[in-house]
Design an enzyme around this catalytic site. Sequence first.
Site, short mmCIF file in Angstrom:
data_model
loop_
_atom_site.label_atom_id
_atom_site.label_comp_id
_atom_site.label_asym_id
_atom_site.label_seq_id
_atom_site.Cartn_x
_atom_site.Cartn_y
_atom_site.Cartn_z
N CYS A 164 0.81 -1.22 0.00
CA CYS A 164 0.00 0.00 0.00
C CYS A 164 0.84 1.27 0.00
CB CYS A 164 -0.94 0.01 1.20
SG CYS A 164 -1.74 -1.57 1.51
N HIS A 303 -2.80 8.19 5.64
CA HIS A 303 -3.01 6.88 5.01
C HIS A 303 -4.45 6.43 5.30
CE1 HIS A 303 -1.92 3.17 3.13
NE2 HIS A 303 -2.11 2.46 4.22
N HIS A 340 -9.70 2.02 -0.65
CA HIS A 340 -8.24 1.87 -0.61
C HIS A 340 -7.75 1.36 -1.96
CE1 HIS A 340 -4.25 1.15 0.54
NE2 HIS A 340 -4.42 0.53 1.69
#
Length: 412
Positions: A164, A303, A340
């Site tokens: 990620c 994030h 995401h």
Amino acid sequence: MAEFPRVVVTGVGMVTPLALDAESTWRAMLAGRSGTGPITQFDASAFDVQVAGELKGFVAEDLLDRRTARRSGRHTHMAVVAAREAVASANLTIDETNRDAIGVIIASSGVHPPIPEQDRIIDERGPGRVDPLTVPRIGQYSAAVRVGRLLEVRGPNSSVNSACASGGDAIGQALNLLRLGHAECMLAGGSEAMVSRVVIASLAGLGALAKTWNHAPEKASRPFDDKRSGFVLGEGAGVLVLETEEFARRRNARILCELAASAWSFDATDDAAPDVDGQALAMKRALAYAGLTMDDVDYINAHGTSTELNDKTETAAIKQVFGERAFGIPISSTKSMTGHLAAAAGAVEAGVSVLTIRDNMIAPTINYEFPDPNCDLDYVPNVARRANVDVVISNAFGLGGQNNSLVFRRYS
């Protein structure tokens, strides 16, 4: 000690669950619109997780020539569209005078569905019937290669994957290539197309995805909210045009902001659980490399995945870096609207950071309804905010502990 050239941002391209271009995505974010919804790419009725951030109306054949569309995977389709928009946004003309100085680095996890399909063909029809384009279509490298080939640029061409953190990582690697003189202009970002049966089932089994909001998919991604139950997997792409200051000024480019620093760290603790010290180290290093202090930061693009552990860990890491000042810094997670985007997340959020500085507007964290006592900072809940923003930290923290923090600042 040698003085490195300054690196500036001149173009932004995006393809997201909110819209198929950067400006429309940005307007949707400022309006607090959700791009998550029921999974449509396969029948998810038997799955515990039935929500994703899918692209709407994205038909590769409508946006690319037929040959490119046929020979490329979905992640490559998105990367090409975002890269072309970024180049147009930068008003960058590529020709024989500059193509050797322009490179590409695109992060991706590749494409997953074709493997079992081709495996089935081997069983049913034999190995000679496998699609010979399978590997170039699914490869992580293929997005960067296709973008470079279509733009006909001959500078560095590479791909990275750090889970990620990948999108931010790619932008940071491009920054280093520019500073070290390997290129004068880089197209950098990430592209991801992981919404598939196997990936959804695997991440659901890991406990990472939101399972309790299938009845209200637009509310499933809720970073920092007490009723969050996991992240919503999304797909999309984000690409920035980065240039040395001299290259940009030589062509009279409109400079959106400066990319002042990129920093990395590794948690070195657990396969999945994030670590406060590791995340804090990336932010501390980024500020130090940019020559800034905690008092200079006007906004943090978090994030902010919407998982129980990440959100409280990132909150604690921000407090470790900024102390009491952490309570006065606006923080938001645009994953609340896009889901995401995995390897593309850091790249899209870097683009958001650039547009935040350009417009002095902060996108909200939507679906923030129930405060979590472990997440007690200013998450810009639900409504966009006007503010003077000169310095932004953009965080991208990878599953497994690979961390990246970027610093963008107003150019002068």
